[in-house]
Design a protein around this motif. Structure first.
Motif, PDB file in Angstrom:
ATOM      1  N   UNK A   7       0.833  -1.216   0.000  1.00 48.36           N
ATOM      2  CA  UNK A   7       0.000   0.000   0.000  1.00 48.36           C
ATOM      3  C   UNK A   7       0.864   1.261   0.000  1.00 48.36           C
ATOM      4  N   UNK A   8       1.901   1.206   0.812  1.00 49.94           N
ATOM      5  CA  UNK A   8       2.780   2.370   0.868  1.00 49.94           C
ATOM      6  C   UNK A   8       3.454   2.584  -0.492  1.00 49.94           C
ATOM      7  N   UNK A   9       3.886   1.485  -1.109  1.00 51.60           N
ATOM      8  CA  UNK A   9       4.536   1.607  -2.419  1.00 51.60           C
ATOM      9  C   UNK A   9       3.562   2.161  -3.463  1.00 51.60           C
ATOM     10  N   UNK A  10       2.349   1.638  -3.449  1.00 56.03           N
ATOM     11  CA  UNK A  10       1.360   2.140  -4.417  1.00 56.03           C
ATOM     12  C   UNK A  10       1.097   3.619  -4.191  1.00 56.03           C
ATOM     13  N   UNK A  11       1.122   4.028  -2.937  1.00 56.02           N
ATOM     14  CA  UNK A  11       0.945   5.448  -2.600  1.00 56.02           C
ATOM     15  C   UNK A  11       2.056   6.274  -3.245  1.00 56.02           C
ATOM     16  N   UNK A  12       3.269   5.768  -3.157  1.00 55.72           N
ATOM     17  CA  UNK A  12       4.400   6.490  -3.760  1.00 55.72           C
ATOM     18  C   UNK A  12       4.252   6.566  -5.279  1.00 55.72           C
ATOM     19  N   UNK A  13       3.871   5.438  -5.866  1.00 56.20           N
ATOM     20  CA  UNK A  13       3.788   5.403  -7.337  1.00 56.20           C
ATOM     21  C   UNK A  13       2.684   6.324  -7.842  1.00 56.20           C
ATOM     22  N   UNK A  14       1.527   6.214  -7.186  1.00 54.51           N
ATOM     23  CA  UNK A  14       0.405   7.051  -7.620  1.00 54.51           C
ATOM     24  C   UNK A  14       0.656   8.516  -7.256  1.00 54.51           C
ATOM     25  N   UNK A  15       1.291   8.710  -6.111  1.00 56.56           N
ATOM     26  CA  UNK A  15       1.613  10.074  -5.683  1.00 56.56           C
ATOM     27  C   UNK A  15       2.456  10.783  -6.728  1.00 56.56           C
ATOM     28  N   UNK A  16       3.442  10.101  -7.235  1.00 56.77           N
ATOM     29  CA  UNK A  16       4.298  10.708  -8.259  1.00 56.77           C
ATOM     30  C   UNK A  16       3.465  11.060  -9.493  1.00 56.77           C
ATOM     31  N   UNK A  17       2.576  10.160  -9.864  1.00 56.42           N
ATOM     32  CA  UNK A  17       1.746  10.446 -11.044  1.00 56.42           C
ATOM     33  C   UNK A  17       0.852  11.665 -10.809  1.00 56.42           C
ATOM     34  N   UNK A  18       0.342  11.782  -9.596  1.00 56.58           N
ATOM     35  CA  UNK A  18      -0.522  12.923  -9.280  1.00 56.58           C
ATOM     36  C   UNK A  18       0.234  14.238  -9.448  1.00 56.58           C
TER      37      UNK A  18
END
Ligand SMILES: Cc1ncc(C[n+]2csc(CCOP(=O)(O)OP(=O)(O)O)c2C)c(N)n1
Ligand SMILES: [Mg+2]
Length: 817
Positions: A32-43
């Motif tokens: 979950x934390x990793x997905x947060x980082x990945x999506x966060x960057x896209x945002x």
């Protein structure tokens, strides 16, 4: 290939299915934390957020650290720690995204209410009424700051608080400390990047922690880079644990326990943290954990890409040693009690898929909440603008603005406000109703938004200084005149016996009671834990104070001379002064910094860089007493309140005789209030600190020439004359003179702005305002150096006389002409 594993002792205590469940929960959180980082960057890259800096690559180590973190413990870390914050239950994915978008509602973005960029974490120590919460019922994190290694100084204090709480037995019995400690068993956890260990603050804090032997567990996330600069340019021997090996404790000598582990090795991380924290918690020994081989899958931040500076080999290695990949391998290949691996491929894939979905949903929810407030302003503004168009001859242009705004893609407040301002410029001089409505809307929304982005610079609780009732010093006639230092010392004696949570420390503060003897005998009386010597390390002296104040103690940190506050101005400005503001009042550090300054002798014992200090320290009180009586009463006021302050005692005044008040420890000097020390009618003379006493001498001389001066002691530069008494005085005198010993345009420029602009004193002047300040060079040594560097009685007299002569040359004949 199946491996055997020896997991934590704690894990071994629990039954196998719980153990297995915990491992899979850990994996889920890491995903979950990793997905947060990945999506966060896209945002960020798609423009919905401004900047992103994420904790990818550090997930597994942080999960291991969180397992040892208990209620009452504190973290002082940096922007990579999202997984840790999630693991201790103080951050969820939605809140993470709220932070990324700069959501200003603290209930949605609890880290800073949108004031800090995402990835800067904090928990709430204070409730919404400014009362302490029970810190022993929650896991705590001090509020992060961006300056690299800026977390180190306060970390030292957070750890030291445990030592004080353990050894200061008087506090054990007091109910009010139960919310801060369980006899000092709490550990302070620090985190830092490998590159930031190059900063002085790191070394200063590490040395001090070793000297003090405090329960601190310091983790270094070593990903080999500080943005693009690799470790070999940062750290001697290319290894921080090797560089620090001399800190390792031995049988004979206390020091640090130094442990090394790898950022991808789940079982080893878990056992390392278990061992580390046990040593720190039980023995009060600081521990360093060098977490090597950490990766950074997305590079440093959204500002660039790591392909620019990492080699192909390094990038490939980072892929292979991705901690989540390694964790997955561990789960799939380790056989448990039941003879099967912890999970199957399908189970792992399901966790990964679910994590992706959860993060996406939470991100969407955060975005929706973030837009709600703005969108209601957006709709209202468009409507109000259209109304203005209906009544204006400029309708075409105005409607065009309304249309552009309505077609904007997720406009922010800035875009809405800029359009409204633009429209108002198109209708200057018109008088319609709709225009009036738009103006009213803009004005009320401006107030709302200034509050939204600017509240909480100073305390607003019941204990804010404005709520402390002043009490004048009393003299019953019997009191002797004593050296000024005695007044401070005896006042501190009263305060120390009244408030057992006060502790003081600094260079030479303990054994000899301070270089000026104003703590004389206090160590014998109150013990070494309350009155102590420190090393020469101003930055961490302040950090000790911040950390201990964050944990309910009342530290008085002493900086030996004002000139040396420069070593600590970074932590004062970046950390202490911003704390209340950056947490929207949810953390406080009511630290008192005690120093002495202004004139004595030479370049580095006579400085008075007040302009620099007050500009760097907005958010704390800056008190500049003219003598020890005033200073003592300021300390008493401050200790009743919960605001941080810097008190600068006049360095040349300790051996001057002052009458000793009979109510020491009781009288309270109001802060933010000037004192009219002498009334007069011709000229208002404003001064403070040491120079005030010269001004008072000059005033006596001026009296002989028939010049009546109203003499005002500013007393606190921050906040400044809250009741506008200086402009009241100008109503009578119509003339203003400011005397201070900062360089020209230093504090005197600040005072001029306050009096002439903020207090509208400009309209009350009949003569040009006059400033008398020091020369722009550093003060030269010796009496003559001082005389020609700093304002003297002669300078003050001359400038005041000339001012009066200009207004009435007949009455005031030539002094120099
Ligand atoms: C005092 C200061 N100098 C420079 C920066 C800009 N800066 C932000 S992060 C960073 C690199 C930090 O690297 P490291 O400590 O290894 O942490 P990492 O980001 O690699 O986890 C730099 C130079 C800063 N924030 N503060
Ligand atoms: Mg790094």
């Amino acid at each position: 290939m199946a491996k055997d594993t020896t997991l934590t002792k704690e894990s071994n205590k629990i039954d196998f299915s719980t153990f297995k469940k915990e491992i899979l929960e850990d994996y889920k959180l890491a995903c979950e934390s990793r997905e947060t980082s990945l999506l966060g960057r896209r945002e960020v890259l798609t423009g919905k957020a401004k900047f992103g800096i994420f904790g990818d690559g550090k997930e597994v180590a942080q999960i291991a650290m969180a397992k040892q973190f208990r209620n009452g413990d504190f973290r002082s870390g940096y922007y990579r720690d999202q997984t840790f914050m999630m693991a201790i239950g103080q951050l969820n994915v939605k809140q993470y995204f709220a932070g990324l978008y700069a959501e200003t509602d603290l209930s949605l973005e609890p880290m800073s209410g949108g004031r800090q960029m995402g990835g800067h974490f904090a928990t709430h120590s204070m409730d919404e009424n400014g009362e302490w919460k029970n810190l022993m019922e929650q896991k705590n994190s001090s509020s992060d700051i961006s300056p690299t290694a800026g977390q180190m100084s306060r970390l030292l204090g957070l750890a030291q608080a445990s030592k004080v709480y353990r050894e200061h037995k008087e506090l054990h019995a007091l109910e009010k400390f139960a919310k801060f400690t369980n006899k000092g068993n709490e550990v302070a956890f620090g985190t830092i990047g490998d590159a930031s260990t190059s900063e002085g603050q790191f070394w200063e804090a590490m040395n001090a922690a070793g000297v003090l032997q405090v329960p601190m567990v310091m983790s270094i996330w070593d990903d080999g880079y500080g943005i693009s600069v690799s470790r070999k340019h940062q750290t001697i021997k290319d290894s921080i644990s090797e560089a620090l090996s001399g800190f390792q404790r031995t049988e004979e000598q206390p020091g640090f326990e130094i442990l090394i582990t790898k950022g991808w090795d789940y079982p080893h991380l878990i056992s390392t943290y278990e061992k580390a924290v046990q040593i720190a918690r039980e023995e009060h020994v600081p521990v360093l954990i060098h977490v090597q081989e950490v990766t950074q899958p997305q590079g440093h931040s959204t500002s660039g890409s790591h392909e620019r500076y990492k080699s192909e080999d390094r990038l490939q290695w980072e892929k292979e040693f991705d901690p989540i990949l390694k964790f997955k391998e561990f789960i799939l290949t380790t056989v448990g009690e039941d003879g099967k691996p912890f999970a199957t491929n399908e189970e792992i894939e399901a966790i990964e898929k679910e994590a992706k979905k959860t993060v996406r949903e939470q991100q969407k929810a955060a975005w929706k909440e973030f837009r709600t407030n703005i969108e209601s302003d957006w709709t209202t503004a468009i409507q109000l603008i259209k109304n203005v168009a209906n009544e204006s001859p400029n309708a075409t242009f105005i409607n065009k603005e309304a249309e552009t705004l309505s077609k904007a893609m997720d406009p922010d407040r800035k875009e809405i406000f800029s359009t409204v301002n633009k429209v108002l410029r198109l209708v200057i001089g018109e008088s319609g109703n709709a225009r009036k409505q738009l103006i009213d809307w803009l004005q009320s929304k401006t107030i709302e938004n200034r509050e939204r982005y600017g509240s909480h610079l100073y305390a607003n609780s019941k204990k804010s200084i404005g709520n402390i009732t002043p009490l004048a010093p009393e003299y019953d006639g019997e009191e002797e005149f004593v050296d000024a230092r005695i007044i401070l010392r005896d006042n501190f004696d009263h305060l120390f016996s009244k408030h057992p949570e006060i502790i003081t420390f600094g260079e030479d503060t303990g054994k000899i009671g301070g270089v000026n003897q104003s703590m004389e005998g206090m160590q014998e009386k109150y013990g070494e834990i309350r009155v102590s010597d420190t090393g020469i390390r101003e930055n961490t002296i302040i950090g000790q104070g911040i950390g201990m104040a964050l944990r309910g103690l009342r530290p008085i940190a002493e900086i030996q001379y004002l000139d040396y506050l420069l070593y600590a101005i970074q932590v004062v400005s970046d950390d202490l002064a911003t704390l209340h503001y950056r947490t929207k009042g949810r953390q406080i550090a009511p630290l008192i910094i005690r120093t002495r300054g202004h004139r004595l002798e030479g370049i580095w014992h006579s400085g008075s860089p007040m302009g620099m200090i007050i500009n760097a320290a907005r958010g704390i009180y800056v008190c500049v007493p003219r003598n020890a009586t005033q200073a003592a009463g300021m300390y008493t006021t401050l200790l009743e309140s919960d605001e941080p302050a810097l008190v600068i005692e006049p360095l040349n005044g300790y051996r001057i005789k002052e009458q000793k008040p009979s109510n020491l420890g009781e009288y309270r000097i109001p802060l933010g209030k000037v004192e009219i020390v002498q009334e007069g009618t011709d000229l208002t003379l404003v001064s403070y600190g040491s120079t005030f006493n010269l001004a008072a001498e000059a005033v006596k001389e001026l009296e002989k020439a028939g010049i009546s001066v109203e003499l005002i002691d500013v007393q606190t530069l921050l906040p400044f004359d809250l009741d506008h008494e200086i402009s009241e005085s100008l109503k009578k005198t119509n003339r203003l003179m400011i005397v201070d010993e900062d360089v020209s345009s230093g504090a005197s420029a600040f005072i001029l702005d306050q009096v002439l602009v903020k207090q509208k004193g400009y309209y009350l002047l009949d003569s040009q305002p006059v400033t008398v300040s020091a020369q722009d060079h550093r003060p030269a040594y010796g009496s003559d150096g001082d005389y020609f560097s700093k304002p003297s009685i002669d300078d003050i007299y001359r400038e005041a006389y000339q001012l009066m002569r200009e207004t009435n040359p007949e009455k005031y004949p030539g002094l120099l002409d």
